[in-house]
Enzyme design. Structure first.
Site, mmCIF file in Angstrom:
data_model
loop_
_atom_site.group_PDB
_atom_site.id
_atom_site.type_symbol
_atom_site.label_atom_id
_atom_site.label_comp_id
_atom_site.label_asym_id
_atom_site.label_seq_id
_atom_site.Cartn_x
_atom_site.Cartn_y
_atom_site.Cartn_z
ATOM 1 N N TYR A 121 -13.830 -2.053 9.997
ATOM 2 C CA TYR A 121 -12.467 -1.520 10.045
ATOM 3 C C TYR A 121 -11.843 -1.690 11.428
ATOM 4 C CZ TYR A 121 -8.618 1.822 9.584
ATOM 5 O OH TYR A 121 -7.368 2.416 9.573
ATOM 6 N N LYS A 153 -8.530 -3.954 12.455
ATOM 7 C CA LYS A 153 -7.315 -3.389 13.028
ATOM 8 C C LYS A 153 -7.010 -3.983 14.408
ATOM 9 C CE LYS A 153 -6.216 -0.858 9.565
ATOM 10 N NZ LYS A 153 -4.992 -1.139 8.779
ATOM 11 N N ASN A 184 1.216 -2.353 5.264
ATOM 12 C CA ASN A 184 0.509 -1.085 5.379
ATOM 13 C C ASN A 184 -0.792 -1.050 4.572
ATOM 14 O OD1 ASN A 184 0.332 2.005 5.757
ATOM 15 N ND2 ASN A 184 0.447 1.784 3.521
ATOM 16 N N GLY A 239 0.820 -1.219 0.000
ATOM 17 C CA GLY A 239 0.000 0.000 0.000
ATOM 18 C C GLY A 239 0.840 1.248 0.000
ATOM 19 N N ASP A 285 -1.360 -7.776 -5.603
ATOM 20 C CA ASP A 285 -2.611 -7.923 -4.849
ATOM 21 C C ASP A 285 -2.289 -8.704 -3.589
ATOM 22 O OD1 ASP A 285 -5.063 -8.534 -3.763
ATOM 23 O OD2 ASP A 285 -5.886 -9.482 -5.560
#
Length: 246
Positions: free
Chosen positions: A153, A157, A88, A13, A61
């Site tokens: 999300y 995380k 990341n 990323g 990917d």
């Protein structure tokens, strides 16, 4: 002496935002960086190269084992080692829970959590053979405090923290450390699109009274990626300006 001189680093990323900031800091510190992204990361790589950085772009990917394995094989063929893996890559699909679709849940879990399994599976055997490695993954302040519209999300995380605690116990004997960074309110394309009053209100809640930058995050990752951090493993570094007591 640059702290990452001669080291080979993968940053997933890395095309923009925090990932780009990590790439810039690591290149300044002498690393050779493989910038992975599903987006076109070549403009970012070219910009960093123009400033003297050693960096190359691979379209990868991170949810696909074959894509990751091929990229790792290319790195190993050219450089013979991988010293640091920065996980990341991440996505958001924000929506209140009752309106959230299963696809929105699954997409976030695939990119934010499954990718750690995929990348580590490809990289850890090479670190084990070399008896050295640093693995650092992106958690978030919202893993610890939650956020409206971010059940997917925040859960993803938080999962990264558990992954970090567990993997470090398995690979520590090979001189591989596994840590995470949990950013707080960071300047990004998303914050740039927010109304000024919302940004100002967010900054008022931060004890250091400013928004974080991708460069700030780059230096947080740099510390955990350095050889000097070898006795730190299984740790989540909270980089939030004091917003969340730890």
């Amino acid at each position: 002496m640059k702290r990452l001189e001669g080291q080979i680093v993968i940053i997933t990323g890395g095309a923009r935002g925090i990932g780009e900031g990590i790439c810039e800091v690591f290149c300044k510190e002498g690393a050779t960086v493989a910038l992975w992204d599903v987006m076109d990361g070549q403009p970012t790589a070219d910009k960093i190269k123009a400033n003297g950085g050693r960096i190359f772009f691979q379209k990868v990917d991170v949810t696909n084992q074959e894509s990751v394995d091929e990229a790792v094989a290319e790195i190993m063929e050219k450089y013979g080692k991988i010293d640091v893996l920065i996980n990341n890559a991440g996505v958001i699909r924000d929506k209140s829970f009752l309106k959230m679709t299963r696809q929105e849940w699954d997409t976030v879990m695939a990119v934010n959590v499954d990718s750690l399994f995929v990348t580590a599976k490809a990289v850890v055997p090479h670190m084990k053979e070399a008896k050295y490695g640093r693995i650092i993954s992106a958690s978030s302040i919202n893993a610890f405090m939650g956020a409206f519209g971010q059940t997917n999300y925040s859960a993803s995380k938080a999962a990264i923290v558990g992954f970090t605690h567990s993997l470090c116990r398995e690979v520590g004997k090979y001189n591989i450390t596994v840590n995470a960074v949990a950013p707080g309110f960071i300047k990004s394309e998303m914050t740039d699109s927010m109304p000024d009053e919302v940004v100002k209100a967010g900054i008022e809640m931060i004890p250091v009274k400013r928004i974080g930058t991708p460069e700030d995050m780059g230096y947080a990752y740099l510390f955990l990626a350095s050889k000097e951090s070898g006795f730190i493993s299984g740790h989540t570094l909270h980089a939030n300006g004091g917003s969340l007591p730890v």
